[in-house]
Design an enzyme around this catalytic site. Structure first.
Site, PDB file in Angstrom:
ATOM      1  N   TYR A  63       0.821  -1.214   0.000  1.00  0.00           N
ATOM      2  CA  TYR A  63       0.000   0.000   0.000  1.00  0.00           C
ATOM      3  C   TYR A  63       0.858   1.269   0.000  1.00  0.00           C
ATOM      4  O   TYR A  63       0.419   2.348   0.400  1.00  0.00           O
ATOM      5  CB  TYR A  63      -0.991   0.023   1.161  1.00  0.00           C
ATOM      6  CG  TYR A  63      -2.210  -0.854   0.951  1.00  0.00           C
ATOM      7  CD1 TYR A  63      -2.928  -0.799  -0.244  1.00  0.00           C
ATOM      8  CD2 TYR A  63      -2.666  -1.717   1.935  1.00  0.00           C
ATOM      9  CE1 TYR A  63      -4.047  -1.595  -0.443  1.00  0.00           C
ATOM     10  CE2 TYR A  63      -3.792  -2.514   1.737  1.00  0.00           C
ATOM     11  CZ  TYR A  63      -4.475  -2.442   0.543  1.00  0.00           C
ATOM     12  OH  TYR A  63      -5.581  -3.209   0.342  1.00  0.00           O
ATOM     13  N   GLN A  64       2.098   1.076  -0.418  1.00  0.00           N
ATOM     14  CA  GLN A  64       2.952   2.214  -0.808  1.00  0.00           C
ATOM     15  C   GLN A  64       3.260   3.230   0.291  1.00  0.00           C
ATOM     16  O   GLN A  64       3.647   4.354  -0.002  1.00  0.00           O
ATOM     17  CB  GLN A  64       2.299   2.927  -2.009  1.00  0.00           C
ATOM     18  CG  GLN A  64       2.097   1.994  -3.186  1.00  0.00           C
ATOM     19  CD  GLN A  64       0.939   2.420  -4.052  1.00  0.00           C
ATOM     20  OE1 GLN A  64      -0.171   1.945  -3.885  1.00  0.00           O
ATOM     21  NE2 GLN A  64       1.195   3.313  -4.972  1.00  0.00           N
ATOM     22  N   TRP A  87      -8.306   6.810   3.112  1.00  0.00           N
ATOM     23  CA  TRP A  87      -9.293   7.422   4.011  1.00  0.00           C
ATOM     24  C   TRP A  87      -9.141   6.857   5.421  1.00  0.00           C
ATOM     25  O   TRP A  87      -9.626   7.427   6.391  1.00  0.00           O
ATOM     26  CB  TRP A  87     -10.702   7.186   3.483  1.00  0.00           C
ATOM     27  CG  TRP A  87     -11.173   5.753   3.526  1.00  0.00           C
ATOM     28  CD1 TRP A  87     -10.501   4.650   3.084  1.00  0.00           C
ATOM     29  CD2 TRP A  87     -12.396   5.273   4.075  1.00  0.00           C
ATOM     30  NE1 TRP A  87     -11.242   3.509   3.293  1.00  0.00           N
ATOM     31  CE2 TRP A  87     -12.416   3.860   3.896  1.00  0.00           C
ATOM     32  CE3 TRP A  87     -13.488   5.883   4.683  1.00  0.00           C
ATOM     33  CZ2 TRP A  87     -13.480   3.066   4.316  1.00  0.00           C
ATOM     34  CZ3 TRP A  87     -14.539   5.074   5.091  1.00  0.00           C
ATOM     35  CH2 TRP A  87     -14.533   3.691   4.910  1.00  0.00           C
ATOM     36  N   GLU A 120     -15.900  -2.080  -1.581  1.00  0.00           N
ATOM     37  CA  GLU A 120     -15.205  -2.024  -2.871  1.00  0.00           C
ATOM     38  C   GLU A 120     -15.609  -3.113  -3.855  1.00  0.00           C
ATOM     39  O   GLU A 120     -15.094  -3.152  -4.969  1.00  0.00           O
ATOM     40  CB  GLU A 120     -13.695  -2.058  -2.631  1.00  0.00           C
ATOM     41  CG  GLU A 120     -13.185  -0.779  -1.990  1.00  0.00           C
ATOM     42  CD  GLU A 120     -11.677  -0.756  -1.814  1.00  0.00           C
ATOM     43  OE1 GLU A 120     -11.055  -1.834  -1.891  1.00  0.00           O
ATOM     44  OE2 GLU A 120     -11.129   0.339  -1.589  1.00  0.00           O
ATOM     45  N   GLN A 124     -16.968  -4.799   2.987  1.00  0.00           N
ATOM     46  CA  GLN A 124     -16.725  -4.227   4.317  1.00  0.00           C
ATOM     47  C   GLN A 124     -17.870  -3.296   4.695  1.00  0.00           C
ATOM     48  O   GLN A 124     -18.703  -2.974   3.842  1.00  0.00           O
ATOM     49  CB  GLN A 124     -15.422  -3.442   4.306  1.00  0.00           C
ATOM     50  CG  GLN A 124     -15.452  -2.220   3.413  1.00  0.00           C
ATOM     51  CD  GLN A 124     -14.074  -1.734   3.026  1.00  0.00           C
ATOM     52  OE1 GLN A 124     -13.510  -2.196   2.040  1.00  0.00           O
ATOM     53  NE2 GLN A 124     -13.529  -0.821   3.804  1.00  0.00           N
TER      54      GLN A 124
HETATM   55  C1  BGC Z   1     -10.127  -1.339   1.801  1.00  0.00           C
HETATM   56  C2  BGC Z   1     -10.129   0.163   1.822  1.00  0.00           C
HETATM   57  C3  BGC Z   1      -8.892   0.650   2.554  1.00  0.00           C
HETATM   58  C4  BGC Z   1      -7.635   0.052   1.934  1.00  0.00           C
HETATM   59  C5  BGC Z   1      -6.392   0.419   2.716  1.00  0.00           C
HETATM   60  C6  BGC Z   1      -8.832  -1.846   1.171  1.00  0.00           C
HETATM   61  O1  BGC Z   1      -8.794  -3.220   1.221  1.00  0.00           O
HETATM   62  O2  BGC Z   1     -11.214  -1.823   1.075  1.00  0.00           O
HETATM   63  O3  BGC Z   1     -11.281   0.637   2.475  1.00  0.00           O
HETATM   64  O4  BGC Z   1      -8.827   2.029   2.510  1.00  0.00           O
HETATM   65  O5  BGC Z   1      -7.742  -1.350   1.934  1.00  0.00           O
HETATM   66  O6  BGC Z   1      -6.483  -0.025   4.037  1.00  0.00           O
END
Ligand code: BGC
Length: 768
Positions: free
Chosen positions: A332-333, A338, A480, A596
């Site tokens: 996740y860099q 959010w 998502e 989620q």
């Molecule tokens: C979630 C996002 C979240 C991201 C980073 C994703 O798997 O669906 O809501 O912002 O991960 O944690």
């Protein structure tokens, strides 16, 4: 007590592992981490390298490796690298017999410790004891005390130095490695391949005990190593102390010079002094941030573990983002999502507002990036990056997942349809303001961000003339799995919220700070007529209402018409366990199964929903939620608390707080992507569950409110909060709560408990 996976605690301040499990290297490396928000150093062993997931991830080093899809933080060379050989055999947990094994994380002092006795069938035995920390007194420093005692006579060799062959998940970041030596200190100077950022890693040692027979420095590929040979008798002891400084050119002019100077200075101060300064810092941190849970040691250690992990992930030294995996790896860099506003900021708002201020100011610093993104996509104002690094430009690639069955790339629209990030930023700024009443911040930074978001939303909404309402089409909500939906309830409600805050701030400034208001509007290229648009949208935005009978809020237009199936049933349709469940062809897309919390997320964030709405929505959405994101359990716990589902609340508290410590995260791989590391939002979520959920803490217009429901297995709960510049001491017992206003508070604060309200003077308590 039930600490799983071979873990235990004695006091609730440490986690201790008593046997080594070679299958758990990713998890334990994350769990036993040390860090200071500038760097995260995984809790691995000194003799290990890239294949054992050793990493020292440094913030503010974003760079795109050649051939990589995105920019990420660099994992820098390991200056603590140390291997010990006894008659040619390496002391290793993988080879030989290990006894008296112990690996611990002391969270009170921010120390990682290891002990073990190693013995090899072919000869050789040593007792090894190591302690290390990432200094909180000087965030560039890693410091280690490595001590071994020979159990048998023999030839001992220490190979120690800087290991530059780092674990980098998306390719090589360094185009050049230069070895340097100054007196007894060694260093690597590196340049990143994309942006030419200079990174320096300098190492120095102090040895005590038996003198080495020989000592030399050699360069080997990307490593710069010292070799020290000893002839030892049984009982001889050697102590190697190391000071490593890691600096880079995004922070300073001459990183290599500073790093050499800091190591020299650190060695002069010595291990014990460096440790003392570091411990002082941690003591001060816990003084304000600790949560004491009485009567349940497991819950106690879980609370502290999550606060610890959230804290070491936070770059407190600068206005930089908290990464979704913190600094535990490159996943996740190292960028903000959010998550930062909704999960991590609240703890700082009420315990360390100076850290909260850095985080919200970061969103002001990154306004130019957010404006560039809006413009590129045909909007105006500030459309914040879904994945935000230093500049605020969008780091999320168009293609993230790939289809594990066909290998084809999947176009995910997180970067352009997940617009709720912008109102979420407003939520963060407002919650900081509400907690601190820092109006100067609002004038200087907050207002501009809020207004730019309002302008973005003006350009993003659609007005439906026939219905006389504004709508939001083509969205991706928090869930998502469903992309390209219209009127996602969460996004629409948050849009109204952001618009209302924009109007309030505008009108308040108009009364009290006209000059600053005019300056902001002028700089934005708009005038006071903008307010009318914001008001109109706040008033006319369509908000999906609770159904008149069921009280359930539809997640987005048409959601109720989708196939109704449970996540467990749906899972059976997977052909490959690694398949991505979402857009465009995933198994969840045409069903009501959510990734989620989505409507539940809305109910957790915003107030004003009645009890029957809370309960009905919890009962409807909870069984349809797959919890494919680590963000989900804590939100369920929060809403379960609000809906008085106490058993559910505790179940989700345990789920959220054990995601990392017990390796309960369901997905290390999803759609072909590695997603391991510390789940920083879940860590922040634990604080939220305890303080907002179990203690029922809320801010009111003139003070605070508590409505506690202590989990059955806890005897008590104690913590501190700083609200509206008043420090409060909160103590909750089985059937009572006491709130005390600190002696040093400069004003009264109104405290509301279930049966009473009182304006507390400094030093006064209220019991309910
Ligand atoms: C979630 C996002 C979240 C991201 C980073 C994703 O798997 O669906 O809501 O912002 O991960 O944690």
């Amino acid at each position: 007590m039930n600490l799983q996976n071979n873990l235990r605690t004695a006091t609730g301040w440490e986690i201790i592992e008593n046997s080594f499990d070679p299958e758990q290297l990713v998890t334990t490396g994350s769990n036993f981490m040390i860090g200071n928000g500038y760097m995260g150093y995984r809790g691995t062993f000194e003799e290990w390298g890239a294949k054992e997931f050793v990493a020292c991830v440094v913030t503010d080093t974003w760079d795109q490796a050649e051939g990589s899809r995105w920019s990420e933080l660099c994992n820098v060379p390991n200056g603590l690298f140390t291997q010990l050989f006894v008659d040619g055999r390496m002391v290793s947990a993988f080879d030989g017999q290990i006894s008296n094994y112990f690996r611990a994380l002391d969270m009170y002092q921010g120390l990682n410790q290891r002990k073990m006795t190693w013995q090899h069938a072919k000869g050789g035995s040593v007792v090894l004891e190591v302690e290390k920390f990432a200094s909180h007194a000087n965030h560039h420093l890693l410091v280690m005390n490595y001590c071994f005692k020979a159990q048998e006579k023999g030839n001992y060799r220490l190979v120690t130095g800087i290991d530059g062959a780092v674990w980098s998940i998306n390719g090589e970041h360094f185009q050049s490695y230069k070895s340097l030596q100054e007196h007894d200190l060694i260093g690597l100077e590196l340049h990143t391949s994309e942006l030419n950022t200079e990174i320096a890693v300098v190492e120095g040692i102090a040895l005590s005990g038996v003198k080495p027979e020989s000592s030399k420095i050699r360069k080997e590929d990307k490593c710069l190593l010292r070799e020290l040979e000893f002839k030892l008798e049984a009982g001889d002891e050697i102590t190697l102390q190391k000071v490593v400084s890691i600096t880079h050119s995004n922070e300073m002019e001459n990183p290599i010079k500073t790093a050499f100077a800091e190591v020299e200075e650190g060695l002069k101060l010595g291990y014990e002094n460096l440790k003392e300064d570091h411990q002082d810092h941690w003591k001060r941190f816990w003084e304000r941030s600790d949560i004491q849970i009485l009567g349940n040691l497991e819950a106690q250690v879980l609370a502290r573990f999550n606060i610890y992990q959230a804290y070491i992930a936070t770059p407190t030294h600068d206005n930089l983002p908290i990464g979704a995996r913190g600094l535990s790896c490159q996943v996740y860099q190292g960028a903000a999502f959010w998550d930062q506003e909704t999960f991590n900021l609240p703890m700082y708002n009420y315990t360390h507002p100076e850290i909260a201020k850095n985080l919200v100011t970061y969103r002001h610093d990154t306004l130019p990036g957010a404006k560039r993104k809006a413009k590129r996509l045909g909007y105006y104002g500030a459309f914040y990056a879904w994945t935000s690094g230093k500049t605020g430009d969008e780091l999320f690639p168009d293609y993230f997942f790939s289809d594990v069955l066909t290998g084809r790339r999947i176009r995910n629209h997180f970067n352009c349809w997940q617009i709720h990030i912008s109102p979420d930023v407003v939520y963060g700024i407002w919650s900081y303001y509400e907690a601190t009443l820092n109006w100067d911040f609002m004038l200087q930074y907050g207002a501009e961000v809020i207004f730019e978001v309002a302008q973005f939303l003006v350009s993003r909404v659609h007005f439906k003339k026939d219905k006389n309402q504004f709508e939001l089409i083509r969205l991706l909500g928090p869930d998502e799995y469903h992309e390209n939906v219209d009127n996602n309830a969460y996004t629409n409600y948050l849009t109204k919220y952001a618009m209302e805050k924009a109007c309030w701030v505008f009108e308040t400034m108009k009364k009290d700070d006209q000059e600053r208001l005019s300056a902001i509007l002028e700089a934005m290229g708009i005038n006071e007529t903008a307010l009318a648009n914001w008001k109109e949208i706040a008033e006319l935005i369509y908000l999906p209402q609770p159904d008149s009978e069921t009280k359930v809020i539809e997640q987005f237009d048409g959601y109720f018409k989708l196939e109704d199936i449970s996540p467990a049933e749906l899972r059976k349709r997977l052909i490959d366990p690694g398949e991505y469940w979402g857009w465009p062809n995933g198994i969840a897309v045409n069903t009501q199964v959510l990734k989620q919390a989505d409507v539940i997320q809305l109910l957790a964030l915003l107030d004003g929903f009645t009890n029957d709405v809370l309960t009905a929505n919890y009962d409807y959405y909870e069984p349809r939620t797959e919890h494919g994101s680590s963000l989900s359990p804590s939100v369920h716990a929060l809403v379960a608390c609000k809906a008085n589902h106490h058993g559910e609340a505790y179940r989700y508290f345990m789920e959220s707080s054990t995601i990392d410590l017990y390796n309960a995260s369901k997905k290390v791989m999803s759609g072909g992507s590695f997603l391991g590391g510390i789940h920083t939002a879940a860590a922040g979520g634990v604080w939220l569950i305890i303080v907002k959920g179990f203690a029922g803490f809320e801010v009111t217009d003139n003070g605070v409110k508590f409505n506690p429901a202590l989990p059955q297995s806890w005897d008590g709960l104690e913590f501190k909060l700083l609200v509206k510049q008043c420090l409060l001491h909160i103590s909750i017992a089985k059937n009572s709560i006491t709130v005390t206003s600190d002696d040093d508070n400069g004003q009264n604060i109104t405290v509301t408990l279930p049966n009473q309200t009182q304006a507390l003077r400094p030093g006064e308590s209220l019991k309910g």
